[in-house]
Design an enzyme around this catalytic site. Structure first.
Site, PDB file in Angstrom:
ATOM      1  N   GLU A  22      -1.453  -3.030  -5.644  1.00 32.46           N
ATOM      2  CA  GLU A  22      -1.941  -3.977  -4.991  1.00 32.46           C
ATOM      3  C   GLU A  22      -3.459  -3.738  -4.620  1.00 32.46           C
ATOM      4  OE1 GLU A  22      -4.023  -5.313  -2.395  1.00 32.46           O
ATOM      5  OE2 GLU A  22      -2.338  -5.746  -0.936  1.00 32.46           O
ATOM      6  N   CYS A  48      -7.016  -6.932   2.706  1.00 32.13           N
ATOM      7  CA  CYS A  48      -7.035  -6.962   1.347  1.00 32.13           C
ATOM      8  C   CYS A  48      -7.210  -8.656   1.276  1.00 32.13           C
ATOM      9  CB  CYS A  48      -6.026  -6.695   0.642  1.00 32.13           C
ATOM     10  SG  CYS A  48      -4.318  -6.967   1.436  1.00 32.13           S
TER      11      CYS A  48
END
Lengths: 496, 496
Positions: free
Chosen positions: B233, B270
Site C-alpha cells: 500500500e 496515506c
C-alpha cells in the site's frame, strides 16, 4: 493445416485497444441482466453453428468429431453458467455497513461492490479450440465481469477462432452492445502478444498454455509502468499417489482407470497425470505391469499440431534418456508422423529427487512411475514437487489415516485434491478450483474454471456517504436487483 | 530518538524462516475458533499494556498521546474484529457441489474452501506504529488466514515494535500456539527486507509505506523463481473534486473540513487529501481564501522522524518551485526543525497536465488546488490522474446528475469513492476498500483494511470425491462449524 490470416499490424492492435477502452465505458452502463443476455446469445449462436465449424476444427486440430462436439457443448454450458452467475450477482460480494450517527466519531455509511477492471486480452489455447479459446472460459468470465475482450487467436486453429469470433460479433449486433467490446486479432509471432500485454489500455490477461509462454506474459505484465494481473494457466504433472491399501486391493482397476486417463485426448490435457508415485515392491510392480498391458492396447493418434508432436517426442526422449529411467511399456502400435506414442516409464525416488528435469511436464500420453523405498521417501518426493493444478490420492480410508503428514504435504502443492479418481475431466461448477501454486498458474488465489473465475477481472470499489438515489442499483437500500448482500457483516437474502 | 537494536544476521533470518515454515504445518491444525482465541489474546494483551508502551511510542514517533491511545484501541478493535470474522468463516467462501450419479458422465462431488498460503512477511509502517505495524492489520489478517507472521520492525519505532512483539509472544505462550508462528526481526538496511522477500519459505508480503519501498518489494516478489503476492500500500494524493453547486453553497464549510483533514496528524496519512480540483472562478477563489485562512491558524508540529520531515520539505519545495505553482497560504507560525509547515498551493489545469511531478504525493500537511477552465478540462485532469486509494466528490445531488462522465472517470481511478466527506479516517469494517489501482497499491483486487483483508493470505483448495469423514470440518455434510456455505450454487445458512 490451419487457415492462414494476415497478422494484425502494430497500428491495428493499437486501434483495437483504443476502441476497447472506449467500449469499456459504454459496457459498464449495461445491467447484469443485459450482460448475461449477451453471453447467452453467444452461447446460442455457438450451439446453433453449422457443421462447418466442427469440420474446420477437425481439420485444424486433428481432434475427433465427438470430442469437438462435446467441447463445443461444454463451451455453450460455460457461457450459460457464467451468464447465470453474472446475473445472480453473488460474485460481486456486495457488502454494506450502515451509518451510526450516535457513535463517537460517527460511523459512516460504506457499501462495496465489484467493478470491471477494463479491457482483458485473452490468448487462445492450442488444446481447447472452443472451451479455452475465442469464446471460452476466460472470455466468458471477462464479459461477465463487464470487461471488453480482445482475443488473440491461436495460430494453430485460426480458422476455427475466426468462425467463433464471427458468432460473438453477431451477438454483439443482435444485443445492441457497443462494437468495441470484442475484437479478434491474428498474430503468429511473439510481437503481437507482447504489444497486447504491454498496451496501456490492457487491464488484465488470460492465458492457457506452456510454461515458457505463460511466464513470459506474466513477466511482461509485471514489468509495465502500471503492472497488470496476468492469469497464466501453465499446466502441471498432476501427481497421483498410490497408497498401499488401495494398491493391494485394486491394482488392476486403478491401472485401467489410469491407462485411459493418461491417453485421453492423446494426453493433451493440462490435468494429464504425468507422475504416479508409490512404495516400491511386488504390489507396485504388479500395478506397473497391469498399466503397461493396458497402455500397449492404446493406439497412437495424431496430436494437435506438428509442433506439439515434435515437442512431445523431444521431451519424452529426453526424459527416457536420463540415467535410471526405464521404459515400462509403449503402445503395441508404432506411432506414425505427428502421432503421440503412449509410453509408461519408471524410476526410483532417488533418481527423481536428484534430477530436476524429471519434474517437468511432458505434454502428451506419457507417465512416469516413481518407486519410493519408504514412507519417508514418499514424503521427500512430495515436498520436492512443484506447484500443481491437481494431485490425486488413490487410497483406502485406512491409508489416509496412516499418512496424515503426506496428505498435508500434498495439500500444500495443489489447487484440487482428488480421492480415488482421475484428474482429467474438469467439472464446470462453482466449487471447482482450476489454479494451483506456481508454476501450475501465476496466481493460485484464482480459478480459470467455474464462475468464481469472474472474480479475476473485477475489483472492489467502496462508496462512502452516498445518498441512496445516487448509488448503483447493486447497493441501493431497496435492492432492486434482488441480490444476496452482506449487511453489517451478516449475509442477507434479497427481500430483507 | 528510536531505540537501537542489533540487525538480524542473514543466518538468523534464514533460521526464522525455517522455523516459520515448520510452524505453518502446526498452525494449520488449530481450528478457526482457536486462531480467533489467539488473536483475541493478543488484543487483550495490547489493551492491557502498561503506560510504558504509549510513552515509548511517543518518544519514537512524536505523535501525541491521545492519537497513540486511539490508534492502539483501533488496533485492539482490528484484532478482535478480524478474529470474529475468522471464526465466522464467511471469508472462506466455502462452496459445495454435490455428486449426481445419474448424469452422463456422472457428476463428481466437489467442495472448495480457503487454505493458508504459508509464512507472511509484514513490514512495519512508519506512520502507524500500532495499527499497521507489529500487531497491525496485515499481521491480524495473516493470523486469521492461518499463516505464520514474520514482522520486520520499522527502524523509526523499533522499541515500540519490540514491546508489541513481546505481547504477541506472550499470547503465543498462553494459547499454546507453536512458537514459530511469530518472529520479530530488526533490520535498518535494505538487505534485511530483500532477504525476507526472496526467502523460498516466504509465501506473501504485506507492506504500507512509500512508493519506492513498496514497488521494490513487489519487483523482488515477482522476480523470484517462484513469484509470490506482495501487497504494497503505497499511498496516493487522494483527489477531491469540488463541484459548482456545492462550492456555491458551502465553500466556507468545505474549507474548514479540509483544513482539518489536510493537517490531521501533520498530514501523515496515506489518505491525506493532496489535490483539490475545481472550476476556476470567483467561487473557487473564495474557497481557496477560506481554506488558506484556516490553514494559517494551524500550528506546525513535529513529524514522525527527521527523514520524513526532510522529505516533506524537499518534495514540497520542489512542487512549489515548479513554474505556474503559487503558494496560497502557509501557517502563521513558522515551522521549527523536524516540523511540518502546513501549506496550500494552487495552479492551473494546464500546468498540472503538463508536469508529471505535480501528480506525485507530498507526504505531509500540503495540498495543491487545481483550477480548471471548463468541465472538459476537469475531465482531462481526472483521466490524467494515477490510481488512488480514495477520491472524494464534494457535490450537490444536481452536481452529480450534471457530471455523469466525470463520476465514471473518477470511479476508474480509485478504490473508495466518498461523497461530501473527507478521506482521512479509514473505518474498519467489512465494506471498507483500502486498496486502489496502481500505484496506490500493487493489487487493486484486495484491501488492507477490513476483514476482507484476510483473503490476501489464503487460496482456494478443492476436494473432489472425498468421503465425508475424511473432509475438513469446513466441508463436512453436517457442517460442524455452523458456517454459511454455498451449496449447489445457492447461499445456504448453517443448519440447512
Amino acid at each position: 493445416m490451419p487457415e492462414k490470416f494476415k497478422d494484425a499490424s502494430p497500428d491495428e492492435i493499437d486501434k483495437a485497444m483504443q476502441v476497447a477502452a472506449r467500449a469499456s465505458e459504454e459496457f459498464k452502463k449495461f445491467s447484469l441482466e443485459q450482460r448475461a443476455g449477451f453471453m447467452k446469445a453467444i452461447a446460442g449462436n455457438l450451439e446453433n453453428a453449422g457443421e462447418q465449424l466442427i469440420s474446420m476444427a477437425m481439420k485444424e486440430t486433428h481432434l475427433p468429431q465427438a470430442r469437438l462436439q462435446s467441447e463445443k457443448m461444454r463451451t455453450v454450458f460455460q457461457l450459460n453458467n457464467y451468464a447465470e452467475a453474472c446475473a445472480k450477482g453473488d460474485w460481486m460480494q456486495v457488502s454494506m455497513d450502515t451509518a451510526d450517527q450516535n457513535r463517537t466519531p460517527p460511523k459512516p455509511d460504506i457499501r462495496k461492490m465489484m467493478v470491471p477492471l477494463g479491457p482483458v486480452v485473452v490468448f487462445g489455447s492450442s488444446n481447447f479450440p472452443f472451451a479455452y479459446s475465442t469464446a471460452g472460459g476466460d472470455t466468458a468470465c471477462a464479459f461477465a465481469a463487464g470487461c471488453p475482450v480482445i482475443v488473440k487467436a491461436h495460430p494453430a486453429h485460426a480458422g476455427t477462432s475466426q468462425m467463433v469470433a464471427e458468432l460473438i460479433m453477431e451477438a454483439v449486433q443482435t444485443c445492441n452492445m457497443p462494437g468495441g467490446i470484442f475484437t479478434h486479432i491474428h498474430g503468429a509471432g511473439i510481437e503481437t502478444g507482447k504489444q497486447l500485454v504491454l498496451h496501456p489500455h490492457t487491464k488484465a490477461v488470460g492465458f492457457t498454455g506452456s510454461f515458457a509462454g505463460g511466464k513470459q506474459l506474466f513477466d511482461w505484465g509485471n514489468q509495465r509502468k502500471v503492472p497488470i494481473p496476468v492469469f497464466s494457466e501453465m499446466g502441471s504433472v498432476n501427481p497421483v499417489f498410490l497408497l498401499p491399501g488401495k494398491l493391494k486391493n485394486s491394482a488392476a482397476e486403478v491401472a485401467a482407470m489410469y491407462a485411459t486417463s493418461i491417453t485421453l485426448g492423446v494426453g493433451q490435457f493440462c490435468t494429464n497425470p504425468g507422475l504416479i508415485i508409490g512404495i516400491g515392491g511386488e504390489e507396485l510392480d504388479k500395478f506397473i505391469a497391469a498399466l503397461g498391458q493396458k497402455i500397449k492396447e492404446v493406439a497412437p493418434a495424431v496430436m494437435l499440431h506438428p509442433g506439439i508432436a515434435s515437442a512431445f517426442n523431444k521431451n519424452k526422449e529426453r526424459a527416457l534418456g536420463q540415467k535410471g529411467v526405464h521404459v515400462a511399456a509403449v503402445s503395441d502400435v508404432q506411432a506414425k508422423e505427428n502421432e503421440g506414442w503412449p509410453t509408461i516409464a519408471f524410476t526410483s525416488a532417488q533418481v527423481f529427487l536428484a534430477n530436476p528435469l524429471l519434474h517437468e511436464e511432458v505434454f502428451g500420453p506419457y507417465s512416469l512411475v516413481i518407486k519410493c523405498n519408504s514412507n519417508e521417501e514418499l514424503l521427500d518426493v512430495t515436498k520436492a514437487l512443484q506447484g500443481q493444478l491437481t494431485a490425486t490420492v488413490m487410497a483406502s480410508v485406512e491409508d489416509i489415516h496412516a499418512h496424515r503428514s503426506l496428505i498435508e504435504a500434498i495439500k500444500n502443492i495443489c489447487g484440487r485434491l482428488l480421492y480415488n479418481g482421475v484428474p482429467t475431466g474438469v467439472e464446470v461448477c462453482l466449487s471447482m478450483q482450476h489454479g494451483g501454486p506456481f508454476p501450475a498458474t501465476t496466481d493460485s488465489r484464482f480459478t480459470s474454471v467455474g464462475a468464481d473465475g469472474i472474480k479475476r477481472f473485477a475489483r472492489p470499489l467502496a462508496f462512502q456517504g452516498w445518498p441512496n438515489e445516487l448509488l448503483p442499483d447493486e447497493l441501493k437500500d431497496e435492492n432492486p436487483l434482488k441480490i444476496w448482500r452482506t449487511i453489517n457483516s451478516k449475509i442477507t437474502p434479497p427481500g430483507l
